[in-house]
Design a protein around this motif. Structure first.
Motif: not given
Length: 356
Positions: A76-84, A89-90, A92-99
């Motif tokens: 659970w902790y590792e999943t939570r860290e990936r989501l955080r 990244r989501w 950040e202005a420099a992050t490419p748009s993603r669909v």
């Protein structure tokens, strides 16, 4: 009344029933040469089941949680860290748009149907349009649930109906090693939703409703709509603590709010409008913003024609293919506006008098 109601669960399986269920996965006669080894493994599994060893690998929660000494599941902790990190990244202005493009049919040619789904073809049309529009596309094919080895989306257990804080973000119900409820795909799927600026769902209509893989995913995303990001606050799955926490005033955080979406529903006889409305209502409720009328599509393909010729019907229906492209184009436009902070969502700033 905040008492916790009990009496539904019949209790642990007797040993003989457990053994039968454990050994079912080894029915192939090729396993018989290792029967002694299987007996030893069954004994280990029985102990884990009887002792309730849901999360055999844990770590101390640490100072970022309400109870730093709580033994948190490592998974659970590792999943939570990936989501955080994905959420950071989501934004950040420099992050490419993603669909995220989700093909929600259960059919593919690697399993019993022996043929790809029309949903997959439509989703690929949409993905090609998105790629041509310059965004990163992430293709999620839920039909792999029917053809991949031990890939699962386990059912939602309904913790939210006991109390919202008992439903953790991300879901902490799985994996459950004591009951062999493992191989859960949702840990990965949560991250893919969080990483997306836009989501395009494409589903067939099954009995006036969405496909079963989509419904499994929808139910497991309930934790994104009000879920508790700190399992230590409820002592894990302590129902009484969760009820107290909700009644003390729960904010019902919408963890996926602000993303934009499109929906494509198709069918062959009936039910497409209701399915499209219900799917869009669900996404609206979670705080996503629709990409406009052309991104909310429901169409019949091969209306009342034989199932055997349904792909030929799609081949001939160039209009619906173009409408799917338009749904993707509308989503492209919405994502661009979202990234500039210009996506219209009237009323988004209003506070709901009855949040839930």
């Amino acid at each position: 009344m905040t008492d916790v109601r009990k009496g539904q669960w019949p209790g642990l399986h007797p040993r003989d029933v457990f053994r039968q269920r454990f050994l079912e996965q080894f029915t192939d006669p090729a396993y018989r040469a290792e029967q002694d080894a299987l007996d030893r493994l069954e004994a280990i599994a029985w102990d884990a089941y009887r002792e309730g060893r849901k999360a055999p690998l844990t770590r101390k929660a640490g100072p970022e949680f309400q109870d730093p000494d709580y033994d948190l599941s490592v998974a659970w902790y590792e999943t939570r860290e990936r989501l955080r990190l994905a959420q950071a990244r989501w934004g950040e202005a420099a992050t490419p748009s993603r669909v995220l493009v989700i093909a929600c049919a259960s059919r593919n040619d690697g399993s019993c149907p022996g043929e790809m789904s029309k949903t997959y073809r439509l989703a690929k049309i949409a993905q090609e349009t998105l790629d041509a529009g310059g965004v990163e596309s992430d293709f999620l094919d839920l039909s792999l649930l029917t053809s991949d080895y031990r890939r699962h989306i386990h059912p939602c257990k309904g913790c939210v109906s006991t109390a919202m804080p008992l439903c953790h973000w991300p879901c902490s119900c799985y994996p459950n090693h004591a009951t062999a409820q493992v191989g859960d795909w949702m840990a990965e799927i949560y991250e893919r939703w969080v990483s997306a600026h836009g989501v395009l769902l494409l589903t067939p209509t099954h009995w006036y409703q969405v496909s079963s893989p989509l419904k499994l995913m929808m139910d497991r995303l309930v934790c994104a709509d009000g879920g508790n990001p700190d399992p230590t606050a409820t002592g894990g799955k302590d129902a009484a603590k969760a009820k107290e926490l909700e009644l003390a005033g729960w904010p019902y955080p919408k963890h996926l709010a602000g993303r934009t979406y499109g929906v494509v529903v198709h069918g062959d006889v009936a039910g497409i409008e209701g399915t499209r409305r219900a799917t869009c209502d669900w996404l609206d409720w979670m705080g996503l913003v629709d990409a406009g009328a052309q991104a909310r599509l429901d169409r019949y393909i091969g209306y009342y024609e034989p199932y055997a010729t349904s792909h030929a019907s799609l081949d001939a229906d160039v209009a619906v293919q173009e409408e799917v492209r338009n749904a993707a184009r509308a989503l492209l436009n919405a994502v661009a506006l979202l990234r500039k902070g210009e996506l219209s969502a009237p009323g988004r700033e209003l506070r709901a008098p009855r949040p839930k």
